[in-house]
Design a protein around this motif. Structure first.
Motif, mmCIF file in Angstrom:
data_model
loop_
_atom_site.group_PDB
_atom_site.id
_atom_site.type_symbol
_atom_site.label_atom_id
_atom_site.label_comp_id
_atom_site.label_asym_id
_atom_site.label_seq_id
_atom_site.Cartn_x
_atom_site.Cartn_y
_atom_site.Cartn_z
ATOM 1 N N VAL A 178 -7.174 31.827 9.912
ATOM 2 C CA VAL A 178 -6.112 31.718 9.469
ATOM 3 C C VAL A 178 -5.813 33.157 8.764
ATOM 4 O O VAL A 178 -6.552 33.575 7.831
ATOM 5 C CB VAL A 178 -5.789 30.649 8.941
ATOM 6 N N GLY A 179 -4.866 33.998 9.118
ATOM 7 C CA GLY A 179 -4.592 35.234 8.507
ATOM 8 C C GLY A 179 -3.994 36.227 9.271
ATOM 9 O O GLY A 179 -3.823 36.003 10.407
ATOM 10 N N GLN A 205 -10.188 42.841 5.058
ATOM 11 C CA GLN A 205 -9.285 41.560 4.837
ATOM 12 C C GLN A 205 -9.280 40.541 6.197
ATOM 13 O O GLN A 205 -8.860 39.586 6.085
ATOM 14 C CB GLN A 205 -7.635 42.107 4.485
ATOM 15 N N ARG A 206 -9.307 41.367 7.492
ATOM 16 C CA ARG A 206 -9.073 40.678 8.531
ATOM 17 C C ARG A 206 -10.518 39.883 9.073
ATOM 18 O O ARG A 206 -11.576 40.313 8.326
ATOM 19 C CB ARG A 206 -9.034 41.880 9.690
ATOM 20 N N ALA A 207 -10.468 38.910 9.953
ATOM 21 C CA ALA A 207 -11.631 38.469 10.372
ATOM 22 C C ALA A 207 -12.604 39.191 11.045
ATOM 23 O O ALA A 207 -11.968 40.505 11.678
ATOM 24 C CB ALA A 207 -11.087 37.388 11.223
ATOM 25 N N VAL A 208 -13.738 39.240 11.177
ATOM 26 C CA VAL A 208 -14.828 40.242 11.664
ATOM 27 C C VAL A 208 -15.625 39.110 12.680
ATOM 28 O O VAL A 208 -16.241 38.227 12.165
ATOM 29 C CB VAL A 208 -15.703 40.706 10.768
ATOM 30 N N VAL A 209 -15.739 39.639 13.590
ATOM 31 C CA VAL A 209 -16.707 39.103 14.756
ATOM 32 C C VAL A 209 -18.086 39.939 14.979
ATOM 33 O O VAL A 209 -18.177 40.943 15.119
ATOM 34 C CB VAL A 209 -16.016 38.930 16.094
ATOM 35 N N LEU A 210 -19.235 39.393 14.763
ATOM 36 C CA LEU A 210 -20.562 39.883 14.765
ATOM 37 C C LEU A 210 -21.308 39.107 15.918
ATOM 38 O O LEU A 210 -20.956 37.908 16.112
ATOM 39 C CB LEU A 210 -21.366 39.517 13.505
ATOM 40 N N ILE A 240 -16.789 35.887 10.720
ATOM 41 C CA ILE A 240 -16.377 36.160 9.054
ATOM 42 C C ILE A 240 -14.896 35.926 9.043
ATOM 43 O O ILE A 240 -13.889 36.786 9.593
ATOM 44 C CB ILE A 240 -16.625 37.370 8.554
ATOM 45 N N HIS A 241 -14.357 34.772 8.401
ATOM 46 C CA HIS A 241 -12.824 34.739 8.261
ATOM 47 C C HIS A 241 -12.164 35.467 7.467
ATOM 48 O O HIS A 241 -12.930 36.370 6.704
ATOM 49 C CB HIS A 241 -12.836 33.195 7.652
ATOM 50 N N ALA A 242 -11.201 35.715 8.046
ATOM 51 C CA ALA A 242 -10.134 36.565 6.975
ATOM 52 C C ALA A 242 -10.025 36.452 5.732
ATOM 53 O O ALA A 242 -10.240 35.267 4.968
ATOM 54 C CB ALA A 242 -8.544 36.600 7.496
ATOM 55 N N LEU A 243 -10.020 37.536 4.739
ATOM 56 C CA LEU A 243 -10.144 37.319 3.327
ATOM 57 C C LEU A 243 -8.749 36.721 2.836
ATOM 58 O O LEU A 243 -7.440 37.007 3.264
ATOM 59 C CB LEU A 243 -10.229 38.621 2.790
#
Length: 322
Positions: free
Chosen positions: A165-166, A194-199, A261-264
């Motif tokens: 969510v973000g 602040q955005r979600a990050v995909v690793l 990594i979810h949005a901040l």
């Protein structure tokens, strides 16, 4: 990205081939009327684990292609046989990270002869984390058409189940450096993202990545392990708990990984803090005598403060009085 090695049968059964024979017939009927021109590079997504995730259109184009450019010819031949197809070596062209620029010239030569060339990576959508981007750029620069065939991707697969969510979408980072210092620096830059990050990560480095992500504290991380395969795991927890989670069961460090990594989360603020003292005092006085909307309009007319901010503040003040 993820490899199909663990799910591909070493010797595809006749029953398996016959099932996909029906799929090929459906593909011909469904896709046949569409235009798939010659002298075109087709970028074809293949399953990331579950063989059933192949699309009808992918089957159709793979069957019709004059040449299959592939990250690993042996792996692709194994995939083709699982679907009841077989190609001789002259129809397979190796295009991988070590020869992509040079092999692109061979692809372009075949396109010049009017061939349809389909490019597939070992699994998933080419040119995302796998090879393919240089090939696509070279073919486009040579003036030939590139046609993408959408399909499986570990990135979108995990995002769809992560419940992120973000605002602002997401950032795809892929594999971080295998060197500890460089990996740590890269993660430190993600602290303020602040955005979600995909690793993406391999099994032999997942525990080191988990340890490095500890710096993110309570920020949520969704782990996708062995996506679409028999022992698929999708689990969300705080970054600071990742190391302990992996340590609980040895099986958890096996397989291929994607992580989100979810949005901040934005800090929650008190609406009253957005107004200066004079506007807030005026609003409070008017709210004691007038309806909310009228008080908001008059305060805005008197002080010049934003009506939206005043309205949110007025609602907050009213709740405080209830």
């Amino acid at each position: 990205m993820t490899r199909l090695s663990e799910t591909l049968p070493s010797e595809p059964s006749a029953a398996l081939s016959s099932v996909y024979g029906t799929a090929f017939q459906a593909a011909r009927e469904a896709v046949g009327p569409q235009n798939h021109p010659a002298s075109t590079l087709y970028v074809v997504a293949t399953p990331i684990g579950n063989l059933a995730d192949i699309t009808l259109r992918a089957l159709y184009v793979i069957e019709r292609a004059n040449t299959l450019a592939c990250e690993d010819t042996r792996h692709t031949q194994q995939l083709l046989r699982a679907y009841g197809l077989d190609r001789n070596n002259s129809q397979l062209l190796a295009v991988h990270q070590h020869n992509e620029a040079e092999a692109a010239a061979q692809v372009i030569a075949r396109l010049a002869q009017g061939e349809r060339v389909a490019y597939v990576s070992d699994a998933g959508t080419p040119a995302i984390s796998d090879p393919g981007a240089r090939l696509v750029a070279a073919v486009a620069a040579a003036g030939y058409r590139v046609m993408p065939l959408p399909g499986a991707s570990s990135v979108t697969t995990l995002l769809s189940a992560a419940g992120v969510v973000g605002e602002g979408g997401f950032v795809f980072t892929g594999f971080l450096s295998s060197k500890a210092a460089e990996r740590q620096r890269a993660i430190e830059t993600l602290v303020g993202e602040q955005r979600a990050v995909v690793l993406l990560e391999a099994p032999h480095r997942i525990e080191a990545l988990a340890q490095a992500l500890n710096i993110l504290g309570g920020r949520l991380v969704t782990i996708g392990r062995e996506l679409t395969k028999q022992f698929e795991t999708v689990h969300t927890l705080e970054a600071q708990k990742l190391t302990a989670w992996f340590a609980e069961h040895t099986d958890r460090v096996r397989g291929e990984f994607a992580l989100v990594i979810h949005a901040l989360e934005k800090p929650k603020t008190d609406p009253t803090e957005a107004l200066d003292a004079s506007s807030l005092r005026t609003l409070k006085l008017l709210l004691t005598e007038l309806p909310l909307k009228t008080a908001v309009k008059m305060t805005s007319d008197i002080t010049g403060a934003s009506k939206n901010v005043l309205y949110d503040t007025a609602l907050s003040l009213k709740k405080g009085l209830e």
